[in-house]
Scaffold this motif. Structure first.
Motif, short mmCIF file in Angstrom:
data_model
loop_
_atom_site.label_atom_id
_atom_site.label_comp_id
_atom_site.label_asym_id
_atom_site.label_seq_id
_atom_site.Cartn_x
_atom_site.Cartn_y
_atom_site.Cartn_z
N GLU A 112 0.85 -1.18 0.00
CA GLU A 112 0.00 0.00 0.00
C GLU A 112 0.89 1.23 0.00
O GLU A 112 1.69 1.44 0.91
CB GLU A 112 -0.92 0.02 1.22
N THR A 113 0.74 2.06 -1.04
CA THR A 113 1.52 3.27 -1.17
C THR A 113 0.95 4.37 -0.27
O THR A 113 -0.19 4.23 0.22
CB THR A 113 1.52 3.77 -2.62
N PRO A 114 1.69 5.44 -0.05
CA PRO A 114 1.16 6.53 0.78
C PRO A 114 -0.16 7.12 0.26
O PRO A 114 -0.96 7.63 1.04
CB PRO A 114 2.28 7.58 0.74
N SER A 115 -0.40 7.01 -1.03
CA SER A 115 -1.64 7.53 -1.60
C SER A 115 -2.81 6.57 -1.44
O SER A 115 -3.93 6.88 -1.80
CB SER A 115 -1.45 7.83 -3.09
N GLY A 116 -2.52 5.37 -0.90
CA GLY A 116 -3.57 4.37 -0.69
C GLY A 116 -3.70 3.36 -1.82
O GLY A 116 -4.50 2.43 -1.74
N LYS A 117 -2.91 3.53 -2.87
CA LYS A 117 -2.94 2.60 -3.99
C LYS A 117 -2.31 1.27 -3.58
O LYS A 117 -1.35 1.23 -2.82
CB LYS A 117 -2.16 3.20 -5.17
N HIS A 118 -2.83 0.17 -4.09
CA HIS A 118 -2.29 -1.16 -3.82
C HIS A 118 -1.60 -1.69 -5.07
O HIS A 118 -2.17 -1.64 -6.16
CB HIS A 118 -3.39 -2.12 -3.40
N THR A 119 -0.37 -2.18 -4.88
CA THR A 119 0.39 -2.75 -5.98
C THR A 119 1.02 -4.07 -5.53
O THR A 119 1.26 -4.26 -4.34
CB THR A 119 1.51 -1.80 -6.45
N PRO A 120 1.30 -4.96 -6.46
CA PRO A 120 1.96 -6.22 -6.09
C PRO A 120 3.37 -5.96 -5.57
O PRO A 120 4.07 -5.07 -6.06
CB PRO A 120 2.01 -7.01 -7.39
N PHE A 121 3.79 -6.75 -4.60
CA PHE A 121 5.15 -6.66 -4.05
C PHE A 121 6.14 -7.10 -5.11
O PHE A 121 5.92 -8.07 -5.83
CB PHE A 121 5.25 -7.56 -2.82
N ASN A 122 7.27 -6.38 -5.20
CA ASN A 122 8.32 -6.71 -6.16
C ASN A 122 9.65 -6.71 -5.41
O ASN A 122 10.20 -5.64 -5.13
CB ASN A 122 8.32 -5.69 -7.29
N SER A 123 10.17 -7.88 -5.09
CA SER A 123 11.42 -7.97 -4.33
C SER A 123 12.62 -7.43 -5.10
O SER A 123 13.64 -7.10 -4.50
CB SER A 123 11.68 -9.41 -3.89
N ARG A 124 12.49 -7.31 -6.42
CA ARG A 124 13.61 -6.76 -7.21
C ARG A 124 13.90 -5.31 -6.84
O ARG A 124 15.03 -4.85 -6.98
CB ARG A 124 13.31 -6.88 -8.70
#
Length: 94
Positions: A19-31
């Protein structure tokens, strides 16, 4: 922002959502963690060791805030004796 929801079922980060500071959800990327650590040192052993520990800590969550990821990176670096790398990471990411 802190951890949003801890998973009870898995220790695999592939289902982790950020969850980004703006509230958007994105998949985790370990890279992204790997790249950030590689920017701090040319030692692949250090990068692998630290990255593995960070990903293992995050794998227990379903949703995690970016601030929690950053804090985990800094805390892990400091606990492993890489305080100079933690300071450089903070400087580059703030």
């Amino acid at each position: 922002m802190d951890v949003i929801r801890r998973s009870q079922a898995t220790m695999d980060p592939t289902g982790l959502t950020v969850e980004t500071p703006s509230g958007k959800h994105t998949p985790f990327n370990s890279r992204k963690i790997h790249a950030a650590l590689a920017d701090l040192t040319n030692d692949p052993t250090v990068v692998h060791r630290v990255e593995s520990l960070i990903v293992a800590q995050l794998a227990g969550f379903d949703v995690v805030a970016t601030g929690t990821i950053q804090a985990t990176i800094v805390d892990t670096l400091e606990q492993l004796g890489y305080a100079h790398m933690a300071k450089s990471y903070l400087k580059a990411n703030h």
